[in-house]
Scaffold this motif. Structure first.
Motif, short mmCIF file in Angstrom:
data_model
loop_
_atom_site.label_atom_id
_atom_site.label_comp_id
_atom_site.label_asym_id
_atom_site.label_seq_id
_atom_site.Cartn_x
_atom_site.Cartn_y
_atom_site.Cartn_z
N PHE A 116 0.85 -1.19 0.00
CA PHE A 116 0.00 0.00 0.00
C PHE A 116 0.89 1.24 0.00
CE2 PHE A 116 -2.48 -3.40 1.69
CZ PHE A 116 -3.77 -3.18 1.22
N ARG A 117 0.56 2.18 -0.88
CA ARG A 117 1.27 3.46 -0.96
C ARG A 117 0.24 4.57 -0.87
NH1 ARG A 117 5.14 3.38 -5.69
NH2 ARG A 117 6.24 2.05 -4.17
N ASN A 118 0.43 5.46 0.07
CA ASN A 118 -0.55 6.52 0.32
C ASN A 118 -1.93 5.92 0.57
OD1 ASN A 118 1.38 8.61 -0.08
ND2 ASN A 118 1.10 8.43 -2.30
N ARG A 119 -1.94 4.81 1.30
CA ARG A 119 -3.16 4.10 1.73
C ARG A 119 -3.91 3.46 0.57
NH1 ARG A 119 0.04 6.65 5.19
NH2 ARG A 119 -0.62 6.30 7.33
N LYS A 120 -3.29 3.33 -0.61
CA LYS A 120 -3.90 2.67 -1.76
C LYS A 120 -3.09 1.43 -2.14
CE LYS A 120 -7.35 5.49 -2.51
NZ LYS A 120 -8.76 5.03 -2.38
N GLY A 161 7.60 4.89 3.53
CA GLY A 161 6.20 5.15 3.83
C GLY A 161 5.26 4.07 3.34
N ASP A 162 5.72 3.20 2.44
CA ASP A 162 4.88 2.10 1.98
C ASP A 162 4.58 1.16 3.15
OD1 ASP A 162 5.01 3.15 -0.54
OD2 ASP A 162 6.23 1.54 -1.40
N ILE A 163 3.44 0.51 3.07
CA ILE A 163 3.04 -0.47 4.08
C ILE A 163 2.84 -1.82 3.39
CG2 ILE A 163 1.27 -1.13 5.75
CD1 ILE A 163 0.77 1.84 6.24
N VAL A 164 3.49 -2.83 3.92
CA VAL A 164 3.38 -4.18 3.39
C VAL A 164 2.50 -4.98 4.35
CG1 VAL A 164 4.63 -6.26 2.68
CG2 VAL A 164 5.69 -4.00 2.42
N VAL A 242 0.59 -10.03 9.02
CA VAL A 242 1.88 -9.38 9.33
C VAL A 242 1.88 -8.02 8.65
CG1 VAL A 242 4.38 -9.49 9.12
CG2 VAL A 242 3.08 -11.60 9.46
N VAL A 243 2.27 -7.00 9.37
CA VAL A 243 2.33 -5.64 8.85
C VAL A 243 3.76 -5.12 9.00
CG1 VAL A 243 1.52 -3.25 9.05
CG2 VAL A 243 -0.08 -5.15 9.40
N ALA A 244 4.30 -4.58 7.91
CA ALA A 244 5.64 -3.98 7.95
C ALA A 244 5.59 -2.61 7.30
CB ALA A 244 6.65 -4.87 7.23
N GLU A 245 6.14 -1.62 7.97
CA GLU A 245 6.19 -0.26 7.42
C GLU A 245 7.60 0.04 6.96
OE1 GLU A 245 5.01 4.33 8.66
OE2 GLU A 245 4.77 2.70 10.12
N ILE A 246 7.70 0.53 5.72
CA ILE A 246 9.01 0.84 5.14
C ILE A 246 9.43 2.23 5.60
CG2 ILE A 246 10.35 1.01 3.02
CD1 ILE A 246 9.12 -1.76 3.55
#
Length: 247
Positions: A116-120, A161-164, A242-246
């Motif tokens: 997800f980038r900018n919540r999309k 800022g990306d979220i995996v 699992v959540v990872a924030e870049i």
């Protein structure tokens, strides 16, 4: 990184380990998850033992890897060849590579991940399956499992800022990417900092709610319809998120 796990029988047997397994290895920028295939229960085998051993052996193999230069395919291969428990399992190992600032992923079956980038949602990994609800799966029996050679390698360019968000099919069968986007947007709108573990908990609980809904459309019911099957609502299953924030 953060994670949350809900075994599908938790409300009946709180001590249940379920059939999913996962690990977080922050020092190596790597995490993995596996989903033991439930069909083995008909043979009296808990394939959760296979998935747990596979992930534990992956952690052991990771100790030989260098942070930022982890080869997830090599890790999975080494783990696969020493995992001898009966049963079979999907598998997904994800690492952040320092050289190209890309996610390097090895995946087998219907566990997977989204970026997800900018919540999309900008990327969702493909699934591997022999047929509806019959995923590719690693196992020590060639009669009932696939070899590690079926694994696919995926490389995804990411930004700060990306979220995996990764999960077993207990997540992916019960939540559309748009539903996860709504959770991420709400967290942003409320201007409350949520750790990856907080987000994993929220998403897992949402997936659990959907899995128990007998009437709404879900990714699983949509796939069932396309396969000519009659299924409405969610799919009750073990749920790993699992959540990872870049950064």
């Amino acid at each position: 990184m953060g994670s949350f796990y809900i075994p599908k029988e938790y409300h009946l047997r709180p001590e249940s380990k379920g059939q999913d397994s996962h690990f977080l290895f922050q020092e190596k920028n790597t995490f993995g998850l596996a989903d033991g295939v439930g069909g083995w229960i008909k043979k009296g085998i808990d394939s959760g033992e296979y998935s747990r051993q596979l992930m534990n052996n992956s952690l052991i193999a990771l100790n030989q890897e260098t942070r930022g230069h982890v080869n997830p395919t090599r890790v999975l291969e080494e783990a696969y060849y020493v995992t001898k428990s009966p049963g079979s399992s999907t598998a997904c190992i994800i690492t952040l590579n320092d050289d190209d600032h890309c996610l390097h992923v090895v995946n087998v079956g219907d566990s997977g991940f989204l970026v997800f980038r900018n919540r999309k949602c900008i990327f969702q990994s493909p699934i591997q399956q022999h047929g509806f609800n019959h995923p590719y799966q690693l196992g020590c029996s060639s009669q009932f499992g696939d070899g590690v050679d079926v694994a696919i390698e995926i490389v995804v360019s990411i930004q700060s800022g990306d979220i995996v968000i990764a999960g077993t099919d207990g997540l992916l069968d019960n939540m559309f990417p748009s539903e996860i986007e709504e959770i991420l947007m709400k967290a942003q709108d409320e201007d409350v900092h949520q750790t990856p573990a907080d987000l994993a908990l929220t998403i897992a609980e949402y997936a659990l709610y959907n899995s128990l809904d007998k009437y709404s459309e879900s990714p699983f019911s949509r796939a069932a319809h396309l396969a000519g099957k009659n299924h409405v609502g969610g799919k009750i299953d073990d749920i790993t998120v699992v959540v990872a924030e870049i950064i």
